[in-house]
Design a protein around this motif. Structure first.
Motif, PDB file in Angstrom:
ATOM      1  N   HIS A  29      -4.203   2.618  -9.192  1.00  0.00           N
ATOM      2  CA  HIS A  29      -2.896   1.905  -8.198  1.00  0.00           C
ATOM      3  C   HIS A  29      -1.747   1.795  -9.195  1.00  0.00           C
ATOM      4  CE1 HIS A  29      -5.587   1.420  -4.913  1.00  0.00           C
ATOM      5  NE2 HIS A  29      -6.644   1.311  -5.728  1.00  0.00           N
ATOM      6  N   PRO A  30      -0.986   2.855  -9.266  1.00  0.00           N
ATOM      7  CA  PRO A  30       0.557   2.734 -10.139  1.00  0.00           C
ATOM      8  C   PRO A  30       1.106   1.434  -9.958  1.00  0.00           C
ATOM      9  CG  PRO A  30       0.733   4.469  -8.521  1.00  0.00           C
ATOM     10  CD  PRO A  30      -0.605   4.031  -8.546  1.00  0.00           C
ATOM     11  N   HIS A  87      -0.734   8.766  -9.114  1.00  0.00           N
ATOM     12  CA  HIS A  87       0.428   8.597  -9.966  1.00  0.00           C
ATOM     13  C   HIS A  87       1.302   9.861 -10.086  1.00  0.00           C
ATOM     14  CE1 HIS A  87      -2.134   5.466 -12.159  1.00  0.00           C
ATOM     15  NE2 HIS A  87      -0.860   4.923 -12.807  1.00  0.00           N
ATOM     16  N   GLY A  88       1.218  10.803  -9.089  1.00  0.00           N
ATOM     17  CA  GLY A  88       2.157  11.617  -8.867  1.00  0.00           C
ATOM     18  C   GLY A  88       2.384  12.722 -10.194  1.00  0.00           C
ATOM     19  N   ILE A 128       0.825  -1.343  -0.122  1.00  0.00           N
ATOM     20  CA  ILE A 128       0.161  -0.095   0.104  1.00  0.00           C
ATOM     21  C   ILE A 128       0.992   1.222   0.107  1.00  0.00           C
ATOM     22  CG2 ILE A 128      -1.911   1.390   1.188  1.00  0.00           C
ATOM     23  CD1 ILE A 128      -2.953  -1.375   2.242  1.00  0.00           C
ATOM     24  N   SER A 129       1.902   1.068   0.936  1.00  0.00           N
ATOM     25  CA  SER A 129       2.655   2.393   1.009  1.00  0.00           C
ATOM     26  C   SER A 129       3.696   2.650  -0.260  1.00  0.00           C
ATOM     27  CB  SER A 129       3.652   1.889   2.078  1.00  0.00           C
ATOM     28  OG  SER A 129       4.739   2.722   2.145  1.00  0.00           O
ATOM     29  N   ARG A 130       4.065   1.549  -0.965  1.00  0.00           N
ATOM     30  CA  ARG A 130       4.615   1.695  -2.264  1.00  0.00           C
ATOM     31  C   ARG A 130       3.676   2.117  -3.433  1.00  0.00           C
ATOM     32  NH1 ARG A 130       6.957  -3.081  -1.789  1.00  0.00           N
ATOM     33  NH2 ARG A 130       5.637  -4.219  -3.523  1.00  0.00           N
ATOM     34  N   ASP A 131       2.424   1.719  -3.309  1.00  0.00           N
ATOM     35  CA  ASP A 131       1.519   2.139  -4.206  1.00  0.00           C
ATOM     36  C   ASP A 131       1.012   3.619  -4.135  1.00  0.00           C
ATOM     37  OD1 ASP A 131      -0.370   1.394  -6.228  1.00  0.00           O
ATOM     38  OD2 ASP A 131      -2.069   1.431  -5.044  1.00  0.00           O
ATOM     39  N   ARG A 132       1.267   4.265  -2.913  1.00  0.00           N
ATOM     40  CA  ARG A 132       0.696   5.458  -2.588  1.00  0.00           C
ATOM     41  C   ARG A 132       1.917   6.485  -2.475  1.00  0.00           C
ATOM     42  NH1 ARG A 132      -4.038   4.393   2.000  1.00  0.00           N
ATOM     43  NH2 ARG A 132      -5.359   3.350   0.172  1.00  0.00           N
TER      44      ARG A 132
END
Lengths: 532, 532
Positions: free
Chosen positions: B413-414, A454-455, A19-23
């Motif tokens: 969700h990238p 996606h930043g 989750i943390s990587r995804d966000r």
């Protein structure tokens, strides 16, 4: 079984990491090491009010609203929104910069109409007499006339003998409006209906992008006759700036439509040039800054710049006049002209590729003139997939746009998303505009969370609040906040702060604006937490 | 000026490269070096018919359809779709594998109802007498009864003295239906209305995800009473397979709801086990293969497997019975059981995280039993952003799902998108289902183009065609094709071919299926081009 317990524990660790990587590309995550306790508290509090209101305000029955839910159709849900605690709190939030708004659709429609009623020179005409059958199809045209053409005696717009396109003073037209059509009140309703989009239009009769755009464009034709008159224009700008500050906006960068070459002066003569328009604009800015300072409110506003725009129905050669005009204005008002754009419905007007040669040449013209007027282009305001409006994204980016107006379809373009991230090209996202113009049915369907996760840099904007009723930025921030479980106050704050970074302010001005924003933000957080 | 010409030429080259880089992850681009002239011709032809029909069929006026456009709301647009050339052509396209369909919603509702009418044992009850007021609120319950309970003499369902929940034979109930409510025809309409979703419900009275799901779930409660009777079940399976082949589907992998533990046998006794259900299923498959071969049509079908499903309202401990049942079936029918899933409205039922421990343990149970039953999980069928339904995506992926049922919210969700690409986890995308269940307002708003352009594996599926009216896969392929300018026949073909690769067929079976598909595809392309 003990191996299962271990496995479960490992699973939970992996889940948290995933989750943390995804966000990890989100603004609220990037900022997370710098958060104050106050920010965290305020964010929690807002999440808790949001959850409560989802079960109370948004789960209640409303006689005229069949399907209430957070993030619902704005025009139907507006009356519920204004009752919420969340909305009341967000009204006080410092919003940073407003980077996408069309000047001639920024001031409350009733306010503008009242300005018109106060001007004895303001006249109105219609292309045919109004009756119960034609009422909803006929649009008023407004114009300020010179004294010798003032006319209080023409036949009422509702008289069967009304001569099409004959001018009648606005106040007389109002007084004499057929009582069967509601008399003066009916006239008011009709005019206001022509300046705004109502829910029956957006969600019923005009429920496609193409149809609602026809209504949308017509509101500008009606409003412009009122706005393009210097006594009104002056008050209009003042109200735009005042109401923006009132909503916590620190800086505005409106798009001004320079397609109309001259405006009507106080004497009813159509001879006010773009140069004079900018002088009025500048004088209001100066007046505002002085006034705020006098009242010790100088932290609430830093100023405004203008994005010069004209319309995508022009033939390429017709752009030359506007390029030269824009360059001349930039030379005289370097601090006011922020950039250049072409506007209008991308789905039906010329694509940017139709103007490539001209737009490339505009860069050379600027170089020769020793000025720099960046492109800040509308692109991808569409549901199309590979349509000309969607393809505008390629051209906007290749032409070096500093930001993208809307970029609604950007999420379909992996390479363009990368470029926006790498080059820090922000999308001016207008949630309520997109919904009313039928790109999304309601806020939960809007692609904004895709962009945020996606930043992709994003600035929330209101676009045309006089037409949509989303005055200021509070409503747009509201819709974004209530339709997500991920986005909280920290994310909204980060977007507000970033909007200043994405503005066309000079870097020293940006530093000043950011400092002011931080002060306001701190005050706001204290206010939020004090409510607990 | 000559430097401008050079600059423009360079711009065009860069533009072409950028578009090409942006689309480089699409299936139709990945395949582009292997395309035959015939494929290219057919693709062009379809694009040309699509463009013509956008201006003709979709721009015409229809008395009962206020806003026609390609990709419009399916239930309203269906009558236009079936008139189009594109639809007629797509009906003949070889679709590959159908990977997401709930068995009890796969056969045309009228066909199922007719099967019921032919069975003297089939009875019906309602919880209260039907009259003009209750007609739209009361649902029929069907059940096949043993001979000693047959009842042709109970009071009509529309009699004010009808005893609630008393059984009446279906044919009698139909005959005796109050003539004021339309008599037998009115009865037919009422039953069919309870088995399907109509446009007034989807786009009016039930126009939110929550509300339409209530109607949606109720159709299963009505249909299951008819289907769960072996004489009907046998014919039902036969029709599902027959109609799938008719639509160009080569292989089916339906989800079967094993939550109901026993079905009613031919004598009206509820004692038919899951094992016997699979034997019926298998016998129909064998019969079909023999029959096709006898008619020289063996290239049209390769078989079927079943995804074992139960429902997300169960408590974790209740899953144990189903795990054991599923393992026992897998042992006896290793070629038939393709995987395991938990179904139901993700927005309201338990999230996958509620079952983590149980699902991890299921893997151990399989290992102990020497079988492998992969997870093929529903996840992210939601508009939520961080809601429990959206969070299901993390769990589905961490649990090792082979494909994702829907994955509608995956685009937010990238990191999960990267994982799906890397691990080749396909999304079972159900365009028409998503639209009717109000995740998207119409096809142009659907996130499918985002998935395709980001290179996420996708299989198009129909989900619940008996409820939605999108029998086969032609309608779903149609909606996808007409709502994009990028996607053409080549992309549809590549998706059809890929659906076989993403199926749970063994690798040798896949090779056979792919070979058959290629033969059919070649024939189809010849047919398309011959129309020019």
């Amino acid at each position: 079984m003990s191996s299962l317990i271990t496995e479960l524990a490992e699973y939970q660790v992996k889940r948290k990491e995933l989750i943390s990587r995804d966000r990890s590309l989100r603004l609220d995550v990037l900022d997370q090491d710098n958060l104050s306790t106050l920010e965290i508290q305020a964010d929690h509090l807002i999440r808790s009010i949001r959850a409560t209101e989802a079960e109370s305000v948004w789960s209640a029955d409303y006689p005229s609203i069949p399907h209430p839910f957070p993030g619902m159709e704005f025009l139907t849900g507006r009356s519920i929104i204004v009752q919420t605690e969340i909305y009341k709190i967000l009204c006080k939030m410092p919003k940073g910069a407003l980077l996408h708004a069309h000047l001639d659709a920024t001031v409350n429609a009733s306010f503008l109409y009242d300005l018109g009623l106060q001007e004895p020179s303001m006249h109105v005409q219609v292309p045919k007499a109004i009756n119960a059958q034609t009422l909803n199809a006929v649009l008023p045209k407004f114009k300020a006339l010179p004294a010798e053409l003032h006319n209080n005696e023409a036949l009422s717009l509702t008289s069967p003998s009304y001569v099409p396109d004959s001018w009648l003073s606005l106040t007389q037209a109002r007084e004499q409006f057929d009582s069967e059509l509601g008399g003066p009140d009916g006239f008011d309703q009709w005019v206001l209906g022509c300046l705004t989009i109502n829910p029956a239009e957006a969600y019923g009769t005009h429920n496609t992008v193409t149809k609602i755009w026809q209504k949308f464009v017509s509101t500008f034709r009606v409003a412009d006759g009122l706005i393009q008159y210097t006594p009104i224009f002056t008050k209009y700008i003042r109200e735009f700036i005042r109401s923006s500050i009132e909503d916590g906006i620190l800086y505005v960068e409106p798009r001004v439509n320079f397609w109309i070459k001259t405006m009507v002066n106080a004497d009813g003569v159509e001879n006010v040039t773009h140069r004079e328009l900018l002088m009025i604009f500048e004088s209001i800015l100066e007046e505002t800054i002085v006034d705020l300072k006098a009242r010790g409110r100088e932290d609430e506003f830093v100023g405004a710049k203008i994005i010069y725009t004209t319309i995508r129905f022009l033939e390429p050669d017709e752009l030359d006049w506007y390029f030269e005009d824009c360059i001349a204005l930039k030379k005289e008002f370097p601090h006011l002209i922020a950039g250049f754009d072409l506007v209008g419905d991308e789905n039906v007007l010329y694509p940017l590729s139709h103007y490539t040669e001209k737009l490339l040449n505009f860069r050379h013209m600027q170089k020769d003139a020793g000025v720099d007027i960046p492109f800040i282009l509308h692109a991808g305001e569409t549901l199309g997939d590979g349509s000309k409006a969607d393809m505008n994204l390629y051209d906007a980016i290749l032409l070096g746009t500093k930001r993208i107006g809307h970029g609604f379809s950007l999420v379909k373009h992996p390479e363009l998303m990368n470029i926006c991230k790498e080059k820090n090209i922000a999308l001016e996202v207008c949630p309520i505009s997109n919904e009313i113009l039928r790109l999304t049915s309601s806020m939960p369907m809007h692609p904004l969370p895709i962009l945020l996760n996606h930043g992709i840099p994003v600035a929330l904007c209101s676009d045309d609040p006089s037409v949509f009723g989303n005055m200021g930025l509070s409503f747009d921030f509201f819709q974004v906040l209530v339709s997500s479980d991920v986005t909280g106050l920290i994310q909204l704050g980060a977007m507000a702060k970033d909007s200043i970074k994405h503005s066309m302010l000079e870097s020293d001005q940006k530093a000043v604006a950011l400092e002011k924003w931080h002060k306001q933000w701190q005050k706001f957080l204290e206010y939020v937490v004090s409510r607990a």
